[in-house]
Design a protein around this motif. Structure first.
Motif, PDB file in Angstrom:
ATOM      1  N   ARG A 108     -65.937  -2.677  -8.621  1.00 26.42           N
ATOM      2  CA  ARG A 108     -67.363  -2.913  -8.436  1.00 26.42           C
ATOM      3  C   ARG A 108     -67.718  -2.688  -6.976  1.00 26.42           C
ATOM      4  N   GLY A 150     -73.235  -3.542  -6.501  1.00 21.17           N
ATOM      5  CA  GLY A 150     -73.264  -3.062  -7.868  1.00 21.17           C
ATOM      6  C   GLY A 150     -72.773  -1.627  -7.908  1.00 21.17           C
ATOM      7  N   GLY A 151     -72.922  -0.966  -9.054  1.00 20.25           N
ATOM      8  CA  GLY A 151     -72.395   0.383  -9.150  1.00 20.25           C
ATOM      9  C   GLY A 151     -70.874   0.348  -9.240  1.00 20.25           C
ATOM     10  N   ARG A 191     -58.978 -10.472 -14.605  1.00 17.30           N
ATOM     11  CA  ARG A 191     -60.032 -11.497 -14.712  1.00 17.30           C
ATOM     12  C   ARG A 191     -60.237 -11.891 -16.166  1.00 17.30           C
ATOM     13  N   VAL A 209     -71.875 -12.330 -22.530  1.00 16.03           N
ATOM     14  CA  VAL A 209     -71.044 -12.133 -21.347  1.00 16.03           C
ATOM     15  C   VAL A 209     -71.089 -10.668 -20.913  1.00 16.03           C
ATOM     16  N   GLN A 255     -73.562  -8.526 -21.528  1.00 14.96           N
ATOM     17  CA  GLN A 255     -74.916  -8.280 -21.017  1.00 14.96           C
ATOM     18  C   GLN A 255     -75.063  -8.814 -19.601  1.00 14.96           C
ATOM     19  N   GLN A 256     -74.486  -9.990 -19.371  1.00 11.71           N
ATOM     20  CA  GLN A 256     -74.540 -10.621 -18.048  1.00 11.71           C
ATOM     21  C   GLN A 256     -73.917  -9.708 -16.980  1.00 11.71           C
ATOM     22  N   GLN A 257     -72.842  -9.005 -17.346  1.00 15.25           N
ATOM     23  CA  GLN A 257     -72.184  -8.139 -16.372  1.00 15.25           C
ATOM     24  C   GLN A 257     -73.065  -6.959 -15.994  1.00 15.25           C
ATOM     25  N   PHE A 258     -73.826  -6.462 -16.961  1.00 15.17           N
ATOM     26  CA  PHE A 258     -74.636  -5.280 -16.664  1.00 15.17           C
ATOM     27  C   PHE A 258     -75.988  -5.677 -16.081  1.00 15.17           C
ATOM     28  N   SER A 278     -74.984  -9.971 -12.973  1.00 18.79           N
ATOM     29  CA  SER A 278     -73.776  -9.921 -12.161  1.00 18.79           C
ATOM     30  C   SER A 278     -73.487  -8.535 -11.591  1.00 18.79           C
ATOM     31  N   ARG A 279     -74.156  -7.521 -12.127  1.00 21.03           N
ATOM     32  CA  ARG A 279     -73.992  -6.140 -11.651  1.00 21.03           C
ATOM     33  C   ARG A 279     -72.521  -5.748 -11.530  1.00 21.03           C
ATOM     34  N   ASP A 280     -71.733  -6.111 -12.526  1.00 17.25           N
ATOM     35  CA  ASP A 280     -70.308  -5.817 -12.489  1.00 17.25           C
ATOM     36  C   ASP A 280     -69.946  -4.935 -13.683  1.00 17.25           C
ATOM     37  N   TRP A 281     -70.238  -3.650 -13.556  1.00 13.43           N
ATOM     38  CA  TRP A 281     -69.999  -2.723 -14.668  1.00 13.43           C
ATOM     39  C   TRP A 281     -68.541  -2.637 -15.052  1.00 13.43           C
ATOM     40  N   PHE A 304     -66.185  -4.872 -15.028  1.00 13.81           N
ATOM     41  CA  PHE A 304     -65.781  -6.029 -15.830  1.00 13.81           C
ATOM     42  C   PHE A 304     -66.445  -5.997 -17.206  1.00 13.81           C
TER      43      PHE A 304
END
Lengths: 303, 352
Positions: free
Chosen positions: A52, A56-57, A69, A260, A262-265, A268-271, A273
């Motif tokens: 990450r 983000g990105g 993780r 969870v 959806q939250q990453q994208f 949390s901006r963690d593509w 994960f």
């Protein structure tokens, strides 16, 4: 100069001819699947091994961090929460599929034995809920489950819930919403199997002294197995990923797999994960399906 | 007859072709502005006034949270929109990723209308990329009960002994965890694991006593429907609820809370950059600014607009908090890699 050739159906083709024929017939579908299924899946898999970026990105290098993780080695020490979320989502999908099956099996038999005149109408009734949006149907359940509504009052008189309180958020509300949403996906394939059923096999079994359970088990069940399997998969897979109904009828109190991811994208901006969770979930489901198919192939009935 | 056919065809082709040309010309004549904004965040009358004045068409796409907006822009939507509305903490993120176009201040003379606090804010010095749109706070919406004092502290959520009746939590990680951090006297931008673990445990305990999580609008609706007595909302929903039901009130807890500023920005790949800047200038107009805040019930950053805002709104401390309250409010910062802490805490809160 190439010689002019005439081709007939069933004619032995050269290797090139076979390929070109295959290209014409299954090429478009293969291309479609390649572009819209295989390529995105490969991208998800690739992203899940990337890093990450600070804002983000995704960036290089390749790492296993996301999978570590996911196994539970997080920022705040070891915590097995992701397996718990995964297990909970699979359990919700399984519970929905089993309840749908329990409701759909008698319904499919009932519709299949109706006269032709009523069959169409009955099937239309099964499909009618799809004419309204899922969100509207779910919000409608919220209203029905509110305190002092007739449904809530009726449930209270049967000893379900606490008098004067709403029936949602809660597990009962979530399962009700899920079953109502997915029931048609189970009824339709089951009906298709039941409709084609060869009832003489049941008669033969009964003549040979089988009791009702054994008639069902050995003469009927193998015949509806394909429909049952298709329905189960059609319900189980999307129900596992479903998170709108658990959010709206469960009070958003418990995270599902979909939440969870959806939250990453989103926040949390963690593509990487998010992709890793999606990849592992997909793998688990594929393994499950493979097992299911193996078991299914044993249930064959002699023609 | 045979000779005529090709001629006819050619005629026909010409007609079709010119029709296409005209359609193209008509489209070029009427320019469009693509706006990507929160739902219920702009007065439709302002949009039609802008369309009329600049003879254009405004296409509006809506989002329910800014993070989804950013995800869409990052995920290939950068050329789809002209104007977006990032919150203060998202502005540096979008800037660092080169998603925003620098503003040409000569095209936005109404910049002079901005209030002092909103000129050259910390997240965007010299207003290079953004202009403030609306601002507000996070607080409690509570239903008044006869003979019971109104809650003035986050304790009504986090301390079972000081409960003020059934309550709703907000389904937004930074706002919910921020409330727990504030309740314990920490910063809403804490990245200290022990503080975050304590905030997490408070939220998990609160969750089991609560009616559930929802977005700000959802929480407001549930309090209006009397499903809950207290809930965490943004100030705009708080004030709107007070209008709909005078038995409710919006409170900023004494421990302090989150303050935010939403901003207008033009995307780097905006297809209509000139019109986008005209739109920014239009919104910064004094009268339009007043009309906007009358609609959203959020506070205006537009100093000149205050002259046109109803005195009743200006005196409403739920919209414009008193200075001593503002002192206890904190902006959310983007935490970069450390955002992962919040992600994990949030998943734990939602899983336990």
């Amino acid at each position: 100069m190439p010689e002019k050739r005439q081709m007939h159906l069933g004619q032995q083709l050269t290797r090139a001819g076979r390929w070109s024929r295959a290209g014409i017939t299954s090429g478009p579908a293969a291309l479609w699947l390649g572009i819209f299924l295989a390529l995105p899946l490969a991208a998800i898999l690739a992203i899940s091994f990337l890093t990450r970026g600070e804002y983000g990105g995704v960036e290089l290098p390749f790492t296993f961090d996301s999978y570590k993780r996911l196994a539970g080695f997080g920022e705040l020490g070891f915590d097995s929460l992701y397996p718990v979320v995964l297990g909970r989502s699979l359990a919700l999908g399984m519970a929905t599929a089993v309840l749908c099956l329990a409701a759909a099996l008698p319904l499919a038999f009932f519709i299949a034995r109706l006269s032709e005149k009523y069959k169409g109408a009955a099937l239309t009734l099964v499909v009618i809920p799809f004419w309204t949006n899922l969100l509207i149907r779910t919000y409608a359940w919220q209203i029905l489950f509110s305190p002092n509504r007739w449904l809530t009052v009726a449930a209270h008189s049967l000893g379900i819930g606490t008098a004067g309180e709403a029936l949602y958020p809660g597990t009962l509300a979530v399962l009700t919403g899920m079953v109502c949403d997915f029931l048609p996906f189970m009824v339709l394939p089951l009906y298709a199997s039941v409709e084609k059923m060869d009832w003489t096999l049941a008669e033969a079994a009964a003549d040979l002294g089988a009791d009702r359970w054994r008639v069902f088990r050995h003469a009927l069940l193998p015949q509806i197995w394909p429909g049952l399997g298709a329905g189960f998969i059609l319900v189980f897979l999307p129900a596992t990923g479903q998170f709108v109904i658990p959010d709206l009828l469960g009070g958003a109190k418990t995270a599902m797999l979909g939440n969870v991811i959806q939250q990453q994208f989103a926040s949390s901006r963690d593509w990487p994960f998010g992709s890793a969770i999606a990849a592992v979930a997909l793998l688990l489901v594929l393994v499950g399906l493979a097992i299911f198919q193996r078991k299914g192939s044993k249930h064959e009935v002699l023609p | 007859m045979k000779i005529n056919t090709p001629l006819l065809n050619r005629h026909f082709c010409a007609v079709v072709f010119s029709a296409f040309l005209f359609a193209g010309a008509a489209q070029a004549e009427k320019s469009t502005l693509n706006l990507f904004i929160w739902s219920e965040y702009i007065d439709p009358q302002i949009v039609s006034a802008f369309e009329k004045q600049f003879d254009c068409k405004v296409n509006i796409d809506l989002y329910e949270d800014v993070d989804s907006m950013l995800a869409k822009i990052q995920g290939g939507g950068a050329g789809l929109y002209d104007v977006v509305v990032p919150s203060d903490n998202l502005v540096p993120v979008m800037m660092k990723q080169n998603l925003l176009a620098p503003l040409r201040h000569e095209n936005i003379p109404n910049l002079k209308n901005l209030g002092e606090k909103f000129v050259s804010p910390a997240y965007d010095s010299k207003n290079r990329f953004t202009v403030a749109y609306q601002w507000g706070t996070v607080g409690l919406l509570a239903r008044k009960t006869a003979g019971q004092p109104l809650p003035d502290s986050w304790a009504c959520i986090f301390d079972p002994a000081k409960s003020a009746g059934s309550f709703m939590l907000i389904d937004s990680v930074r706002d919910q965890v921020g409330a727990a951090l504030k309740y314990q006297g920490h910063s809403v931008n804490s990245i200290i694991p022990s503080e975050l673990k304590a905030a997490r445990d408070l939220c998990i305990a609160a969750k089991s006593r609560s009616v559930g999580f929802d977005g700000s609008v959802g929480v407001k609706n549930k309090i209006l429907a009397k499903t809950a007595q207290v809930g965490i909302v943004y100030s705009g929903e708080g004030v709107r609820a007070m209008v709909d039901d005078t038995n409710t009130t919006y409170i900023i807890p004494k421990e302090g809370s989150v303050i935010w500023v939403d901003n207008l920005a033009v995307l780097a790949k905006a297809p209509h950059r000139d019109l986008a800047e005209k739109f920014l200038n239009f919104i910064l107009d004094a009268r339009i600014g007043a009309q906007l805040s009358a609609y959203t019930q959020f506070a205006t950053p537009n100093q000149a607009a205050r002259a046109f805002i109803k005195p009743l709104d200006l005196e409403n401390h739920a919209i414009y908090p008193l200075p001593e309250v503002t002192d206890r409010l904190e902006f959310l910062n983007d935490l970069g890699f450390k955002l992962r802490l919040y992600d994990e805490v949030w998943t734990q809160i939602k899983t336990r």
